[in-house]
Design a protein around this motif. Structure first.
Motif, PDB file in Angstrom:
ATOM      1  N   VAL A  27       0.826  -1.193   0.000  1.00 26.78           N
ATOM      2  CA  VAL A  27       0.000   0.000   0.000  1.00 26.78           C
ATOM      3  C   VAL A  27       0.863   1.247   0.000  1.00 26.78           C
ATOM      4  O   VAL A  27       2.027   1.225   0.356  1.00 26.78           O
ATOM      5  CB  VAL A  27      -0.937   0.019   1.231  1.00 26.78           C
ATOM      6  N   THR A  28       0.235   2.340  -0.410  1.00 27.11           N
ATOM      7  CA  THR A  28       0.913   3.624  -0.355  1.00 27.11           C
ATOM      8  C   THR A  28       0.413   4.401   0.839  1.00 27.11           C
ATOM      9  O   THR A  28      -0.594   4.059   1.444  1.00 27.11           O
ATOM     10  CB  THR A  28       0.634   4.431  -1.632  1.00 27.11           C
ATOM     11  N   VAL A  29       1.088   5.464   1.186  1.00 27.09           N
ATOM     12  CA  VAL A  29       0.760   6.213   2.386  1.00 27.09           C
ATOM     13  C   VAL A  29       0.520   7.660   2.059  1.00 27.09           C
ATOM     14  O   VAL A  29       1.334   8.308   1.412  1.00 27.09           O
ATOM     15  CB  VAL A  29       1.912   6.101   3.421  1.00 27.09           C
ATOM     16  N   THR A 520       5.423   3.554   9.839  1.00 27.37           N
ATOM     17  CA  THR A 520       4.205   4.348   9.674  1.00 27.37           C
ATOM     18  C   THR A 520       4.303   5.648  10.456  1.00 27.37           C
ATOM     19  O   THR A 520       3.996   6.728   9.942  1.00 27.37           O
ATOM     20  CB  THR A 520       2.981   3.542  10.146  1.00 27.37           C
ATOM     21  N   HIS A 539      -1.217   2.103   5.278  1.00 29.17           N
ATOM     22  CA  HIS A 539      -1.985   3.124   4.576  1.00 29.17           C
ATOM     23  C   HIS A 539      -2.702   4.030   5.568  1.00 29.17           C
ATOM     24  O   HIS A 539      -3.343   3.557   6.515  1.00 29.17           O
ATOM     25  CB  HIS A 539      -3.004   2.478   3.649  1.00 29.17           C
ATOM     26  N   SER A 541      -5.310   7.338   5.384  1.00 27.78           N
ATOM     27  CA  SER A 541      -6.098   8.258   4.556  1.00 27.78           C
ATOM     28  C   SER A 541      -6.299   9.564   5.313  1.00 27.78           C
ATOM     29  O   SER A 541      -6.722   9.553   6.475  1.00 27.78           O
ATOM     30  CB  SER A 541      -7.460   7.650   4.213  1.00 27.78           C
TER      31      SER A 541
END
Length: 544
Positions: A27-29, A520, A539, A541
């Motif tokens: 996943v991207t962040v 993270t 990830h 959002s």
């Protein structure tokens, strides 16, 4: 820069959504554009999600519920097998497993000296208000705290506060200003000269407000919120508990550090550091505060039932978190300038067997008897000598020097020892260390066991006891003071919460690798990940 609080966008029900992380590495962040002024890292030993869910209605609004309502909830953070609180904390702070970060447990066995020593013992670093010689040298990699200090070019501050020295050092890493812990012999707050600072306010607290003068007068009784909870059986509600901590009986200090009273003192010291060091008041850099609390089941109840105490511990910690968060918010000029992450550690092995009236299958595995039987067997096969030299934390050490003298291959000796141990009462599995390192151990997740095994701190043969049996370490301790633990093959999961300014609240029910938390947090701090972190950030959002 203005220090007024920026209005927070209301959190509505439709903003809370259930998300599932299937593969953190893919996943991207999304990154918060504003650098936080303070990052608060909190480790809670023994934290359990089921108790958080159970007691949520009894919590206030600025403690656990602040994290639950506004943060990212990771319900199942996986540490892998065999880690205690110190090792789990090192994983959280480094993003690396023990085989990489160098911290496999709180204490490690010195086979030459035939004794346990702190994993952070270096034998020569002086202490502040302690005679322990501890430093973070055992950490082979950087931590989040280290990377924050490096990014701040020495202008930012980083402090760690815990009850145990190993927890404080694991959180502080190499480059923090200080690591503060409670000296369990003198009740003074202590530190290591491996760090450049020992806050003057802590020295003053030791002199003017020493805990040694007040612990004996403290009492732990249920809070009003605990007494009103509907989650206790009637027979417990009828007889509220009352605990005191008399140090002269030899157990008072140990009982104190398992109680909410110790968490209260941690909050007081941490808040004092925030205020006196003016954390969050330095423009352009991020300060760090790392704190460790305990929610372990209380061992000093008169009966095995300690549920009332455990519920009260959660409710009291919720109030302590609210106090700490309020202090940090004020120092940083508002909650929008504060990033908080809080993580539990895997459940510990219980110390007490179940009451015999429940007829739970059980028994006792004595390390002293096991070594005696194993040594007699190897003598019969290979001749006289001390073939088994020690036991430590689930592994037996064999005499490599004697094996060389008798021309017995080490691998052969390990297999013979494992074969006999597997036939002993109470043993579930026994296997050579080489099986672990090769990823061939007969366990559910051989790779996770390999990651969590530091070969320099492990013996030759690993043994796992049948769940429900008590492992009595009477080889290393006198029979009347032997330390016993009851084996359990429970999942090594614990919850974690990320409160990131501007991030959408979310609940993650899928299992998340504990090694992903450090990268993270680092990404949201706009700093490098610790140099041993191998997982991609999770990830996140951001609100639009």
């Amino acid at each position: 820069m203005s220090r007024h609080k920026t209005p927070r966008i209301p959190v509505t029900a439709d903003r809370l959504r259930m998300i599932t992380v299937l593969a953190a590495g893919l996943v991207t962040v999304a990154v918060n554009a504003a650098r936080p002024k303070i990052v608060v890292g909190i480790v809670v030993d023994g934290l359990r999600q089921e108790y958080i869910d159970l007691l949520r209605g009894s919590f206030g609004s600025n403690g656990f519920n602040r994290l639950l309502n506004n943060g990212i909830v990771l319900e199942n953070v996986d540490y892998g097998p065999g880690l205690d609180a110190t090792a789990a904390t090192a994983v959280l702070m480094t993003g690396a497993a023990p085989s990489v970060n160098g911290v496999p447990s709180t204490n490690v066995y010195d086979n030459n000296g035939r004794r346990y020593v702190s994993v952070f013992n270096d034998g020569h670093t002086l202490g502040n208000f302690t005679d322990q010689t501890l430093s973070p040298a055992a950490l082979r990699v950087t931590t989040i705290s280290d990377e924050a200090r490096i990014a701040g070019a020495g202008v930012s501050y980083s402090h760690a506060v815990a009850l145990q020295p190993e927890m404080a050092l694991a959180m502080a890493g190499h480059a923090s200003n200080s690591a503060i812990w409670l000296n369990d012999r003198t009740a003074n707050w202590a530190g290591s000269t491996a760090y450049p600072d020992f806050p003057a306010s802590i020295s003053q607290r030791n002199r003017l407000k020493p805990l040694s003068s007040s612990i004996d007068t403290m009492q732990w009784t249920p809070s009003a919120a605990s007494a009103l909870t509907k989650h206790l059986p009637e027979h417990l509600m009828r007889y509220p508990f009352r605990h005191t901590f008399v140090r002269r009986d030899g157990k008072g200090m140990d009982a104190f550090v398992q109680s909410p009273m110790a968490n209260r003192e941690i909050t007081r010291v941490a808040s004092e550091i925030v205020n006196t060091q003016q954390l969050g008041a330095h423009d352009g850099v991020t300060d760090m505060l790392n704190v460790a609390y305990t929610l372990l089941p209380y061992d000093y109840t008169k009966t095995p039932e300690n549920r009332y105490e455990l519920i009260d511990s959660y409710i009291k910690l919720d109030a302590q978190l609210a106090d700490l968060f309020s202090t940090v918010d004020r120092s940083a000029g508002g909650s929008d300038n504060v990033l908080i992450y809080l993580a539990g550690t895997p459940p510990r092995t219980q110390r007490r067997r179940e009451d015999e009236r429940w007829k739970i299958p059980s028994g006792e595995f004595s390390t002293r008897k096991a070594i005696s039987l194993l040594n007699l067997y190897l003598i019969a096969v290979h001749g006289n000598g001390e073939w088994v030299t020690a036991y430590s934390d689930g592994s037996f050490y064999l005499n490599e020097t004697l094996a060389k003298e008798r021309n017995v291959p080490k691998a052969e000796l390990q297999r013979e020892a494992a074969a006999l141990l597997k036939r002993m009462a109470g043993v579930d599995q026994a296997f050579p260390i080489d099986d672990v390192l090769d990823g061939n151990a007969p366990v559910d997740d051989p790779e996770a066991l390999r990651r969590n095994t530091l070969v320099t701190a492990t013996g030759d043969v690993i043994v796992q006891i049948i769940p429900g049996w008590e492992l009595l370490d009477d080889f290393n301790y006198p029979v009347n003071a032997a330390k016993g633990t009851v084996s359990q093959h429970a999942a090594t999961l614990a919850p974690a919460y990320l409160l990131i300014p501007g991030a959408e609240p979310a609940v993650v029910t899928a299992t998340v690798d504990a090694r992903a938390i450090a990268p993270t947090v680092a990404r949201q701090m706009h700093i490098r990940s610790p140099n041993g972190a191998s997982q991609a950030p999770l990830h996140v959002s951001m609100r639009k």
